[in-house]
Scaffold this active site. Structure first.
Site, PDB file in Angstrom:
ATOM      1  N   LYS A  29       0.840  -1.188   0.000  1.00  0.00           N
ATOM      2  CA  LYS A  29       0.000   0.000   0.000  1.00  0.00           C
ATOM      3  C   LYS A  29       0.873   1.236   0.000  1.00  0.00           C
ATOM      4  O   LYS A  29       1.828   1.334   0.774  1.00  0.00           O
ATOM      5  CB  LYS A  29      -0.921   0.011   1.230  1.00  0.00           C
ATOM      6  N   GLY A  30       0.568   2.185  -0.885  1.00  0.00           N
ATOM      7  CA  GLY A  30       1.309   3.432  -0.952  1.00  0.00           C
ATOM      8  C   GLY A  30       0.555   4.535  -0.239  1.00  0.00           C
ATOM      9  O   GLY A  30      -0.422   4.293   0.476  1.00  0.00           O
ATOM     10  N   ASP A 150       9.138  12.286   2.190  1.00  0.00           N
ATOM     11  CA  ASP A 150       8.714  11.119   2.970  1.00  0.00           C
ATOM     12  C   ASP A 150       9.765  10.015   2.875  1.00  0.00           C
ATOM     13  O   ASP A 150       9.444   8.842   2.651  1.00  0.00           O
ATOM     14  CB  ASP A 150       7.353  10.619   2.489  1.00  0.00           C
TER      15      ASP A 150
END
Length: 232
Positions: A29-30, A150
């Site tokens: 999941k991104g 990030d």
């Protein structure tokens, strides 16, 4: 290099993914969607696809990720971008597919955790290699006026052949000649530089590409949590 800020992406310009790609399995999941392993129906090659759904209006984060991947994925330490696809689905909602290089080795966080479970520690030479390659990818972004925002172990992936790839540009930001700093607090809290965190409380606080270097330093600690680290 990049489209002007606010310029919308025309969905109909992108081909239907089902003509080329077939989903095999879920792999992760991104920031803004699930990631699947897909098979190219024409040549049998495999890739990863981030599916963003349902899509009604594209927001600036998704548009930024598309523009960054399209412009900057030609570097050995940035995940390769194979294109954007648009799947119309009246019943379940339309989908955007970002097709990317498949990094079968998983994240460097997974590598470190796996070694920890076996009572092992990552060798300093391996950590140095990972950090050096990630820095090369960040340098490529920074000289092209882009901040990742990030950086962490989960966003540094390994290829089957030991390559190091930066991924997940969902919160990345482009710097321009008129905007050399940013003032939005985004990222993963434990990896965020102090000046990024300060933006939550201090409206006049700003930061630049150096925040990525701080986050990579925290990633170094993440990869070898047993080594004593002296605060500055």
């Amino acid at each position: 290099m990049f489209p002007q800020s606010g310029k919308s992406i025309v969905f109909d310009n992108f081909p239907d993914p089902t003509e080329t790609w077939e989903i095999i399995e879920t792999i992760g999941k991104g920031t803004y969607g699930k990631v699947y392993k897909v098979l190219n129906k024409a040549d049998g090659s495999k890739a990863a696809v981030k599916i963003l759904d349902p899509i009604h209006d594209i927001d600036e984060e998704i548009e930024a990720e598309y523009n960054i991947l399209k412009a900057l994925s030609d570097h050995a330490n940035v995940v390769k971008f194979y294109g954007m696809f648009y799947k119309k689905d009246v019943k379940c909602g339309d989908q955007l597919w970002l097709v990317l290089e498949l990094c079968n080795g998983g994240s460097v966080t997974d590598l470190a955790k796996g070694m920890l479970k076996r009572g092992e520690r990552m060798d300093e030479a391996i950590i140095a290699f990972i950090l050096h390659q990630a820095l090369m990818g960040l340098q490529h972004l920074h000289v092209n006026h882009t901040i990742h925002r990030d950086v962490k172990g989960n966003n540094i992936l390994l290829t089957t052949h030991g390559g190091i790839k930066l991924v997940d540009f969902g919160v990345s930001a482009q710097l321009t000649n008129t905007r050399l700093r940013r003032n939005t607090s985004v990222g993963t809290p434990f990896w965020m530089a102090p000046e990024v965190i300060a933006c939550e409380q201090q409206l006049d606080s700003t930061y630049d590409a150096r925040c990525d270097v701080w986050s990579l330093g925290i990633t170094a600690i993440e990869l070898d949590p047993h080594t004593p680290h002296t605060p500055c």
